[in-house]
Design a protein around this motif. Sequence first.
Motif, PDB file in Angstrom:
ATOM      1  N   LYS A  45       0.830  -1.203   0.000  1.00 34.23           N
ATOM      2  CA  LYS A  45       0.000   0.000   0.000  1.00 34.23           C
ATOM      3  C   LYS A  45       0.864   1.252   0.000  1.00 34.23           C
ATOM      4  N   ALA A  46       1.983   1.174   0.720  1.00 35.10           N
ATOM      5  CA  ALA A  46       2.870   2.334   0.791  1.00 35.10           C
ATOM      6  C   ALA A  46       3.419   2.690  -0.587  1.00 35.10           C
ATOM      7  N   GLU A  47       3.806   1.658  -1.366  1.00 31.13           N
ATOM      8  CA  GLU A  47       4.320   1.917  -2.716  1.00 31.13           C
ATOM      9  C   GLU A  47       3.215   2.466  -3.610  1.00 31.13           C
ATOM     10  N   ALA A  48       2.011   1.925  -3.445  1.00 30.77           N
ATOM     11  CA  ALA A  48       0.882   2.424  -4.236  1.00 30.77           C
ATOM     12  C   ALA A  48       0.596   3.880  -3.898  1.00 30.77           C
ATOM     13  N   LYS A  49       0.671   4.204  -2.618  1.00 33.99           N
ATOM     14  CA  LYS A  49       0.432   5.586  -2.195  1.00 33.99           C
ATOM     15  C   LYS A  49       1.502   6.526  -2.746  1.00 33.99           C
ATOM     16  N   LYS A  50       2.745   6.065  -2.745  1.00 32.35           N
ATOM     17  CA  LYS A  50       3.836   6.882  -3.270  1.00 32.35           C
ATOM     18  C   LYS A  50       3.617   7.179  -4.749  1.00 32.35           C
ATOM     19  N   ALA A  51       3.197   6.155  -5.494  1.00 28.63           N
ATOM     20  CA  ALA A  51       2.912   6.348  -6.918  1.00 28.63           C
ATOM     21  C   ALA A  51       1.710   7.265  -7.110  1.00 28.63           C
ATOM     22  N   TYR A  52       0.709   7.107  -6.252  1.00 29.56           N
ATOM     23  CA  TYR A  52      -0.489   7.958  -6.292  1.00 29.56           C
ATOM     24  C   TYR A  52      -0.089   9.427  -6.174  1.00 29.56           C
ATOM     25  N   ASP A  53       0.708   9.727  -5.151  1.00 30.99           N
ATOM     26  CA  ASP A  53       1.124  11.113  -4.924  1.00 30.99           C
ATOM     27  C   ASP A  53       1.927  11.661  -6.096  1.00 30.99           C
ATOM     28  N   ALA A  54       2.803  10.818  -6.651  1.00 32.04           N
ATOM     29  CA  ALA A  54       3.639  11.267  -7.767  1.00 32.04           C
ATOM     30  C   ALA A  54       2.788  11.585  -8.997  1.00 32.04           C
ATOM     31  N   LEU A  55       1.787  10.758  -9.263  1.00 29.82           N
ATOM     32  CA  LEU A  55       0.923  10.984 -10.425  1.00 29.82           C
ATOM     33  C   LEU A  55       0.082  12.244 -10.257  1.00 29.82           C
TER      34      LEU A  55
END
Length: 450
Positions: A45-55
Motif C-alpha cells: 500500500k505504501a508503494e501504491a500511495k507513493k505512486a499515487y502522490d507522484a501521479l
Amino acid sequence: MPRYEFTEGSSSKFWEIRQEGTTLIKRWGRIGTDGQEKSETFDSKAEAKKAYDALVKEKEGKGYTLVEGEGGDDEAQAESASHPDLEAAILAAPDDVKGYLAYAEWLKGEGDPRAELILLQHAALDAPAAESAKARKQAAKYIEAHAGELLGEDLAEAVSEETLKLEWHLGFIREARVGQVDYDSTADVPEVLRKLLAHPSACFLRSLTLGMACFDGENEYHDTLEVLGKAKPSKALRHLFIGDFEYPDDTEISWTHVGNLQPLYRVFPELRELRVRGGKVELGKIDLPELRSFTVETGGLPLGAVKSIVKAKWPKLEALEIWFGSDNYGAEGGVKDLKPLLDAEGVPNLRKLGLRNAEFTDALCEVLPKAKVLAQLQELDLSMGTMTDTGAHVLATNPTVFRRLKTLDVSENFLTKEGQKLVATAAQSVISGKQRVPYDEDSRYAAVGE
C-alpha cells in the motif's frame, strides 16, 4: 474518486484516480466521454500511495485542477495500513509490547513507516538510561522526518503549526491535543480532529484534549462535539478534556459554549476521566460505567446538567467535582436538587467530592452533617463559593462528621479570620487560604461567573 480537469485552448480533458489497497485505478479522456480505465498493482500500500502522490503531482504540474472529490491526503489516510485482528489484540492488552511488535512485523511487510517507529520506541523502553535516551532521540527525529508518511500532509501541517500536539507510544499516537494556538490562527479544529480520529495511527489514542476551538468571537465546541459524536466508537480512549484554555486570558468561561455531550458516551464507553470547562453545558443521560473521575468547570451550570449529574450511571466513580457558578451566567438549582447525590445514590465508590463555586455554600453546610455521602468521603471541597462564618460554625460544631475527612477545602470563600479559626480543626487537614472580602453584605458571589 478525485477528478481533475484541464481546459485550455482546444484541450478539454479529465483524469481520475483512486487507490484500493495496493492497486491504483486511473480513468482519463475527453470531458463529456466515459474515457478509458487502467489499473496497476504494487507490492504494498505504501508503494501504491507513493505512486499515487507522484501521479497527482505530475498532473497538477501540467495544469490539471481538482474539481470533484477529496485530494490526495484523505486518500492516504484512508489507505494507511491497518489490521483489525492485530489491533484487537493490542486493545485487549494495551500494556503488552508483544502485540505492538507483532504489528510491526506486519507493517514492515506493508512498507509502512510505523514499523520502524515501533522498533525505535520499543528499544527505548527497557534499555539503560544512556541507550534509552539515544533511542528516544532517534524516534523523535524519525517522527519529524516521516511526519507526512505517518500522518498525511494535513495532519503533519497541523503538527508543524502546533494546532495538533501528539505523544507517540510504540508507533501509535497515545495522547493528542487539538486547538487553535492564538488569535491569528485560522486552523479548522473540527476538521483536524476528524482526520486525527479517522487515522490508523490514532487507533489506540488514550488521551484527547480539546483546546480553543476559536479565538475569533465566542469559543464554541458544537462542531467539534459533532465530530466526536460521529467518530468510530473507541474502546481505547480513557481521558477526555474539553475546554483546555486559560481564563480570562484566552477567553471567559461563560463565553465558551460546550453543547451536548450525550452522543459521546456511546462513542467512548471506556472513559476513565472526563473533564469539561465552559458554559452552556448539556450532559443528557450520563451512562459511563467505567468512569472514575468527572469534573465540570463552569460559571453557570443549568438545572438540566445538575439533574443529569445526580441521576448519572457511573458506579465506579471515585472523584466528582462540580462548579455551579452564578445565576447571572445561567446557574440554576440549589441544595434540594443535590439530594440524590448527598444521599449517596448511585455513587458507591465516591471518595472525593467537590461542590465548588456555588452561591449557596452556607446552605450546603447546613445539610452536610446529615448527608449520607459524607460517611464514604475522604476529601470534600467547598472552595470558591460564598461560605461565611455561619457555614464555618456548622462545620466546626459537627466534629464527629467532618473529622473523618482527610481533607476539607474551604478556600476562596468569605470567611473572616475568626471563621478560619473555627474550621481549622474541622477535618484532619483543612485548606482555608485566599479568603475574599465582600464589598457589603449583599456582594458575596461565586468566584467564577463570567
